[in-house]
Structure formats: structure tokens, C-alpha cells
Design a protein around this motif. Structure first.
Motif, short mmCIF file in Angstrom:
data_model
loop_
_atom_site.label_atom_id
_atom_site.label_comp_id
_atom_site.label_asym_id
_atom_site.label_seq_id
_atom_site.Cartn_x
_atom_site.Cartn_y
_atom_site.Cartn_z
N GLU A 103 0.82 -1.15 -0.10
CA GLU A 103 -0.07 -0.12 -0.17
C GLU A 103 0.79 1.11 0.10
O GLU A 103 1.63 1.57 0.82
N LEU A 104 0.57 2.17 -1.06
CA LEU A 104 1.41 3.17 -1.15
C LEU A 104 0.58 4.46 -1.04
O LEU A 104 -0.59 4.53 -1.66
N PHE A 105 1.13 5.55 -0.51
CA PHE A 105 0.33 6.78 -0.65
C PHE A 105 0.11 7.41 -1.84
O PHE A 105 1.21 7.84 -2.86
N LEU A 106 -1.07 8.15 -2.23
CA LEU A 106 -1.24 8.73 -3.26
C LEU A 106 -1.56 10.17 -3.09
O LEU A 106 -2.64 10.50 -2.43
N SER A 107 -0.64 11.12 -3.44
CA SER A 107 -0.84 12.46 -2.90
C SER A 107 -1.74 13.25 -3.67
O SER A 107 -2.33 12.79 -4.89
N ARG A 108 -2.51 14.34 -3.09
CA ARG A 108 -3.47 14.73 -3.53
C ARG A 108 -3.44 15.50 -4.85
O ARG A 108 -3.99 15.78 -5.92
N SER A 109 -2.03 16.05 -5.10
CA SER A 109 -1.40 16.92 -6.13
C SER A 109 -1.54 16.08 -7.36
O SER A 109 -1.48 16.42 -8.55
N ARG A 110 -1.17 14.64 -7.03
CA ARG A 110 -1.01 13.89 -8.26
C ARG A 110 -2.12 12.80 -8.47
O ARG A 110 -2.08 12.12 -9.59
N LYS A 111 -3.21 12.77 -7.49
CA LYS A 111 -4.38 12.05 -7.69
C LYS A 111 -5.06 11.87 -8.85
O LYS A 111 -4.85 10.98 -9.76
N LYS A 112 -5.30 13.13 -9.64
CA LYS A 112 -5.92 13.26 -10.84
C LYS A 112 -5.16 12.74 -12.00
O LYS A 112 -5.77 11.64 -12.61
N GLU A 113 -4.11 13.17 -12.01
CA GLU A 113 -3.02 12.78 -13.15
C GLU A 113 -3.00 11.05 -12.92
O GLU A 113 -2.94 10.51 -14.00
N PHE A 114 -2.76 10.42 -11.63
CA PHE A 114 -2.26 9.09 -11.78
C PHE A 114 -3.70 8.28 -12.07
O PHE A 114 -3.66 7.22 -12.66
N ILE A 115 -4.79 8.70 -11.55
CA ILE A 115 -6.09 8.23 -11.86
C ILE A 115 -6.42 8.26 -13.40
O ILE A 115 -6.70 6.96 -14.11
N THR A 116 -6.07 9.05 -13.93
CA THR A 116 -6.38 9.29 -15.49
C THR A 116 -5.28 8.51 -16.32
O THR A 116 -5.62 7.64 -17.02
N ALA A 117 -4.22 8.38 -15.92
CA ALA A 117 -3.15 7.57 -16.38
C ALA A 117 -3.47 6.32 -16.30
O ALA A 117 -3.27 5.20 -17.28
N PHE A 118 -3.96 5.69 -14.91
CA PHE A 118 -4.41 4.30 -14.99
C PHE A 118 -5.49 3.91 -15.76
O PHE A 118 -5.47 2.76 -16.42
N GLY A 119 -6.48 4.82 -15.98
CA GLY A 119 -7.56 4.55 -16.71
C GLY A 119 -7.37 4.63 -18.23
O GLY A 119 -7.74 3.75 -18.97
N ASP A 120 -6.24 5.40 -18.71
CA ASP A 120 -5.60 5.13 -20.03
C ASP A 120 -5.02 3.80 -20.30
O ASP A 120 -5.19 3.26 -21.52
N TYR A 121 -4.21 3.47 -19.27
CA TYR A 121 -3.59 2.21 -19.12
C TYR A 121 -4.43 0.92 -19.51
O TYR A 121 -4.15 -0.02 -20.34
N VAL A 122 -5.58 1.07 -18.73
CA VAL A 122 -6.54 -0.26 -18.70
C VAL A 122 -7.31 -0.10 -19.72
O VAL A 122 -8.19 -0.90 -19.70
N GLY A 123 -7.68 1.07 -20.39
CA GLY A 123 -8.60 1.12 -21.21
C GLY A 123 -9.94 1.55 -20.86
O GLY A 123 -10.97 1.11 -21.41
N MET A 124 -10.06 2.34 -19.93
CA MET A 124 -11.19 2.44 -19.36
C MET A 124 -11.33 4.03 -18.81
O MET A 124 -10.59 4.75 -18.59
#
Length: 237
Positions: free
Chosen positions: A214-235
Motif C-alpha cells: 500500500e503506497l500513498f497517493l498524494s492529493r496533487s498527483r491523484k487526478k493525473e495518476f487515476i487518469t493515467a491508470f484509466g488510459d492504461y487499462v482502457g477505461m
């Protein structure tokens, strides 16, 4: 970008190879990092497996190319080796060290170009991943990014968590590594962690679960990270 070593004790031949590389680079809109050595013992001194391609002269004063190639293969089984020789008969043993090709002296551009075309086709097979150099028991080894779960900063040390274990390196900052690996599916979740999206199991609140950790997801990077993950899995997330 290819990292290339030229191991050649004849200055004229070394200069010719550099000139041909420069021409090929321009014709193919590519970029090469080139380092030169004058003998086999020189490249083996603190060998770090950093090269993608090694041009290796067979006849050198102190250590011949075939002996050098065998020792390189003990440390690095993936680097592309191309022999340089005045006589083709001396390159026939190249298969013993998995050499890709050989070039006859004097090196003419047409033959060199054909060899470089082979090199790029071979190198293209590995474009989906990249190799990192890490420390292990006082030695250096390669870790393929395909096998890396995440990378973190601990003090002034970069710690790499992978299928093969946990390794350390001090070669670059996390920011620099993130820039190098962004095309391979790595995204920062905060100032201390760079995560391979391939191994993300879960995202909940401010926590990313990666290969069970379990790793910390910072508030400043959360939106970018979730968007990148969505692009990666195609969702759409």
C-alpha cells in the motif's frame, strides 16, 4: 536512443565508425550516445551493462575481441555485439557469443548501413521495456522495467522493488527516472514513489495497492495518476 561502444585500437577505423554513425543518425533522425575504447581490457574495466550495441575489433594489442566478447557475455547477455575485422574468417566464431553481425575493414558505409538496419530491428523488440542498472552484492546487474513493481526514494537512495527482489541505486533522482520511464507505464503517485501501472491492484482514497504493498497517493498527483491508470487499462475512470 542507442548507447553505443566502439572498441577499436586503430584510430582511422574508429574515426570511420564515428563518421558512419553520425551519417546514419542524420539519415534516420535518430540519436546515439557513443563512447570509444582502444582495447578490450578498457571496456571490461568496471563494465556496467549500459550499452545497447558494441562494435568490437577482433584483433587488438592487449586483449582480442573474441576473448572480450566472451567476458562481456558473462556480465551481459542482451547487448548487441558486432565484430569489426579485416578477415571474414575470424568472425565465424561469432555465433559462440551470439554476435549479430560482422563488418569488414575498411568499413564502407553501405555495409555499415545494412548492419545498423539489423541492429535497429533487433533493438525494436525491446522497446516496450527498458533496463535499469542496480547494485547487488557489490556487483552491478540489469533489471527489466517489465519486472519492476515500483521505485521509491529512501533518503538519498533509490530503491527498486521488483519480481527479482529489492535493489538500490544512486545513479539518478526519482524525477529523472520518472522522465526516462514515462513511456513505459510508470507514473508518480507522490514525491517518493514511481509506480508501474501494470502492477496496480487497487486505488482507494489516498492509497494505491501495488503488488500487495500500500503506497500513498498524494492529493496533487491523484487526478493525473487515476487518469493515467484509466488510459492504461482502457477505461474511463
Amino acid at each position: 536512443m542507442l548507447r553505443i561502444a566502439i572498441v577499436e585500437d586503430e584510430k582511422a577505423c574508429q574515426a570511420s565508425l564515428i563518421e558512419h554513425l553520425s551519417r546514419y543518425e542524420k539519415e534516420h533522425a535518430d540519436n546515439f550516445i557513443v563512447r570509444t575504447f582502444f582495447d578490450g581490457i578498457d571496456i571490461l574495466d568496471d563494465y556496467t551493462s549500459e550499452y545497447d550495441l558494441i562494435f568490437l575489433d577482433i584483433h587488438m594489442k592487449y586483449q582480442d575481441g573474441m576473448t572480450t566478447a566472451k567476458k562481456i557475455r558473462e556480465l551481459d547477455d542482451s547487448v548487441i555485439i558486432v565484430f569489426i575485422t579485416a578477415l571474414a574468417q575470424y568472425a565465424i566464431d561469432g555465433y559462440k557469443v551470439n554476435a549479430l553481425d560482422f563488418i569488414l575493414k575498411p568499413v564502407v558505409y553501405e555495409q555499415f548501413q545494412g548492419t545498423m538496419d539489423k541492429v535497429l530491428k533487433t533493438a525494436d523488440k525491446y522497446q516496450k521495456s527498458k533496463e535499469l542498472i542496480v547494485a547487488e552484492d557489490g556487483a552491478k546487474r540489469k533489471i527489466d522495467t517489465e519486472d519492476v513493481y515500483y521505485i521509491e526514494v529512501v533518503g538519498h537512495t533509490i530503491v527498486i522493488h521488483s519480481k527479482s527482489g529489492i535493489f538500490e541505486t544512486r545513479s539518478k533522482s526519482l524525477k529523472a527516472i520518472a522522465e526516462d520511464l514515462k513511456e513505459y507505464g510508470f507514473v508518480q503517485s507522490g514525491q517518493s514513489h514511481l509506480i508501474n501501472l501494470k502492477y496496480v491492484d487497487r486505488i482507494k482514497g489516498d492509497v494505491v495497492t501495488v503488488a500487495g504493498d500500500e503506497l500513498f497517493l498524494s492529493r496533487s498527483r491523484k487526478k493525473e495518476f487515476i487518469t493515467a491508470f484509466g488510459d492504461y487499462v482502457g477505461m474511463e475512470i
